[in-house]
Design an enzyme around this catalytic site. Structure first.
Site, PDB file in Angstrom:
ATOM      1  N   TYR A  78       0.860  -1.339   0.100  1.00  0.00           N
ATOM      2  CA  TYR A  78      -0.201   0.075   0.053  1.00  0.00           C
ATOM      3  C   TYR A  78       1.008   1.143   0.055  1.00  0.00           C
ATOM      4  O   TYR A  78       0.793   2.160  -0.702  1.00  0.00           O
ATOM      5  CB  TYR A  78      -0.946   0.060   1.274  1.00  0.00           C
ATOM      6  N   ASP A 103       0.889   6.963  10.270  1.00  0.00           N
ATOM      7  CA  ASP A 103       1.710   6.032  10.559  1.00  0.00           C
ATOM      8  C   ASP A 103       3.278   6.152  10.057  1.00  0.00           C
ATOM      9  O   ASP A 103       4.053   5.448  10.552  1.00  0.00           O
ATOM     10  CB  ASP A 103       1.299   4.463   9.982  1.00  0.00           C
ATOM     11  N   ASP A 173      -3.655   9.899   2.034  1.00  0.00           N
ATOM     12  CA  ASP A 173      -3.769   8.729   2.632  1.00  0.00           C
ATOM     13  C   ASP A 173      -4.458   8.346   3.829  1.00  0.00           C
ATOM     14  O   ASP A 173      -4.324   8.604   5.071  1.00  0.00           O
ATOM     15  CB  ASP A 173      -2.081   8.325   3.263  1.00  0.00           C
ATOM     16  N   SER A 175      -7.906   7.114   6.089  1.00  0.00           N
ATOM     17  CA  SER A 175      -8.939   5.843   6.517  1.00  0.00           C
ATOM     18  C   SER A 175     -10.207   6.079   5.642  1.00  0.00           C
ATOM     19  O   SER A 175     -10.365   6.778   4.576  1.00  0.00           O
ATOM     20  CB  SER A 175      -9.294   5.992   8.048  1.00  0.00           C
TER      21      SER A 175
HETATM   22  N1  SAM Z   1      -3.708   2.590   4.780  1.00  0.00           N
HETATM   23  C1  SAM Z   1      -4.708   2.809   5.510  1.00  0.00           C
HETATM   24  C2  SAM Z   1      -5.981   2.601   4.952  1.00  0.00           C
HETATM   25  O1  SAM Z   1      -6.187   2.541   3.574  1.00  0.00           O
HETATM   26  O2  SAM Z   1      -7.257   2.721   5.424  1.00  0.00           O
HETATM   27  C3  SAM Z   1      -4.752   4.341   6.036  1.00  0.00           C
HETATM   28  C4  SAM Z   1      -3.681   4.590   6.964  1.00  0.00           C
HETATM   29  S1  SAM Z   1      -3.500   6.006   7.934  1.00  0.00           S
HETATM   30  C5  SAM Z   1      -3.372   5.298   9.507  1.00  0.00           C
HETATM   31  C6  SAM Z   1      -5.098   6.833   7.826  1.00  0.00           C
HETATM   32  C7  SAM Z   1      -4.669   8.263   8.731  1.00  0.00           C
HETATM   33  O3  SAM Z   1      -5.884   9.040   8.145  1.00  0.00           O
HETATM   34  C8  SAM Z   1      -5.166   7.926  10.103  1.00  0.00           C
HETATM   35  O4  SAM Z   1      -3.961   8.069  10.903  1.00  0.00           O
HETATM   36  C9  SAM Z   1      -6.427   8.853  10.435  1.00  0.00           C
HETATM   37  O5  SAM Z   1      -6.167   9.617  11.805  1.00  0.00           O
HETATM   38  C10 SAM Z   1      -6.026   9.949   9.302  1.00  0.00           C
HETATM   39  N2  SAM Z   1      -7.402  10.866   9.000  1.00  0.00           N
HETATM   40  C11 SAM Z   1      -8.660  10.466   8.949  1.00  0.00           C
HETATM   41  N3  SAM Z   1      -9.352  11.684   8.988  1.00  0.00           N
HETATM   42  C12 SAM Z   1      -8.563  12.589   8.625  1.00  0.00           C
HETATM   43  C13 SAM Z   1      -8.585  14.070   8.208  1.00  0.00           C
HETATM   44  N4  SAM Z   1      -9.915  14.586   8.309  1.00  0.00           N
HETATM   45  N5  SAM Z   1      -7.634  14.697   8.197  1.00  0.00           N
HETATM   46  C14 SAM Z   1      -6.202  14.343   8.225  1.00  0.00           C
HETATM   47  N6  SAM Z   1      -6.007  13.152   8.831  1.00  0.00           N
HETATM   48  C15 SAM Z   1      -7.194  12.171   9.053  1.00  0.00           C
END
Ligand code: SAM
Length: 306
Positions: A78, A103, A173, A175
């Site tokens: 990914y 991450d 990237d 969620s």
């Molecule tokens: N590879 C993963 C997937 O495909 O679902 C995503 C990994 S990464 C951990 C996703 C990140 O997006 C999380 O750390 C989350 O806190 C962040 N996130 C979610 N909503 C967000 C927003 N509105 N602004 C910034 N970051 C956000």
């Protein structure tokens, strides 16, 4: 399996004790399961539940609101694809923005591009950054790059305030669109991304599964076609621990210099690009770059018709 604590969170399944089953309304009727050796961290931030567990066969696993975000065994697929599909499609990217990605894995991959001078990141949840640094050092290594500027905040607000034409590339990237990432899948956000890109600049977003989410993908594609007047493409790859075992990406370019995502202009291959500290590429190469845009008939029909 031993070591599973008594107070198991809801998503540690009672179906098979000692196993984590990934149930979600986003994939009704199915749940990928991983055998849990030991729960290493359980927390609740202002935004989401955070769990880290040691799995029997996929290394350590990061879970947000019951949804697997990464495992040590397959995160390379990914992180490498979401980063190198956009960055290898343009020459000499200099300024890159990562939305989400707390991450640090995408940062680790962006750092392989020596032309890059500035890597901004806007991640909403500091707990994800801290937990990744503690339990996933080979992923969080991305934060050590001196070009990285980390902002803890909402990506929607960050892009609203970003100056026009700032970035060569934006990588979203995020969620899934249930929870804090919901607005990162909506039109206003895509409009703010387009504005923040320089002409011919590129964006790559996490774009769910062809097998599970063709309805979401249809909406994303039609919004992208309205907003990004360069090229609009959907690519996909194999990630065993994502629902249905695949994940997709929207690759779009802003009006301006032509971008052909299917032909990498600055391909990096496994051998040439490994930065010692970040380890070698384990998944990406330029054959798999071009192949990622080959779609099954049912998806091609929908995506090409939008
Ligand atoms: N590879 C993963 C997937 O495909 O679902 C995503 C990994 S990464 C951990 C996703 C990140 O997006 C999380 O750390 C989350 O806190 C962040 N996130 C979610 N909503 C967000 C927003 N509105 N602004 C910034 N970051 C956000």
């Amino acid at each position: 399996g031993g070591g599973v604590t008594k107070e198991e969170p809801a998503c540690i399944s009672s179906i098979i004790p000692g196993w984590f089953s990934e149930t979600s309304p986003m994939w009704p009727g199915e749940a990928h399961s991983l055998k849990v050796e030991k729960i290493l961290f359980q927390g609740k931030s202002d935004y989401q539940d955070v769990i880290v567990f040691q799995s029997a066969t996929y290394g350590k696993v990061l879970v947000l609101d019951g949804v697997i975000q990464l495992t040590e065994r397959d995160e390379c697929a990914y992180q490498e694809m979401i980063t190198h599909l956009p960055l290898c499609s343009i020459s000499n990217p200099k300024k890159v923005l990562v939305i989400g990605g707390g991450d640090g894995g995408v940062l680790r991959e962006v750092a392989r591009h020596s032309s890059v001078e500035q890597i901004d990141m806007c991640e909403i949840d500091k707990m994800v950054v801290d937990v990744s640094k503690q339990y996933f050092p080979n992923v969080a290594i991305g934060f050590e790059d001196p070009r990285v500027n980390l902002v803890i905040g909402d990506g929607v607000a960050f892009l609203k305030n970003a100056a026009e034409g700032t970035y060569d590339a934006v990588i979203v990237d995020s969620s899934d669109p249930i929870g804090p990432a919901k607005e990162l899948f909506e039109k206003p956000f895509f409009e703010s991304v387009n504005r923040a890109l320089r002409p011919g600049g590129v964006v790559c977003t996490q774009a769910e599964s062809l097998w599970l989410h063709m309805d979401i993908i249809e909406d994303i594609v039609s919004n992208c076609r309205e907003i990004f007047k360069g090229s609009v493409n959907y690519a996909w790859t194999s990630v065993p621990t994502y629902p249905s075992g695949v994940i997709g990406f929207m690759l779009c370019s802003k009006e301006g210099p032509e971008v052909d995502f299917k032909k990498p202009v600055s391909p990096i291959d496994a051998d040439e690009s490994s930065i010692k500290s970040n380890g070698p590429l384990r998944f990406y190469n330029f054959e798999i770059h071009s192949a990622a845009f080959c779609l099954p008939a049912f998806a091609k029909k929908v995506i090409d018709s939008k």
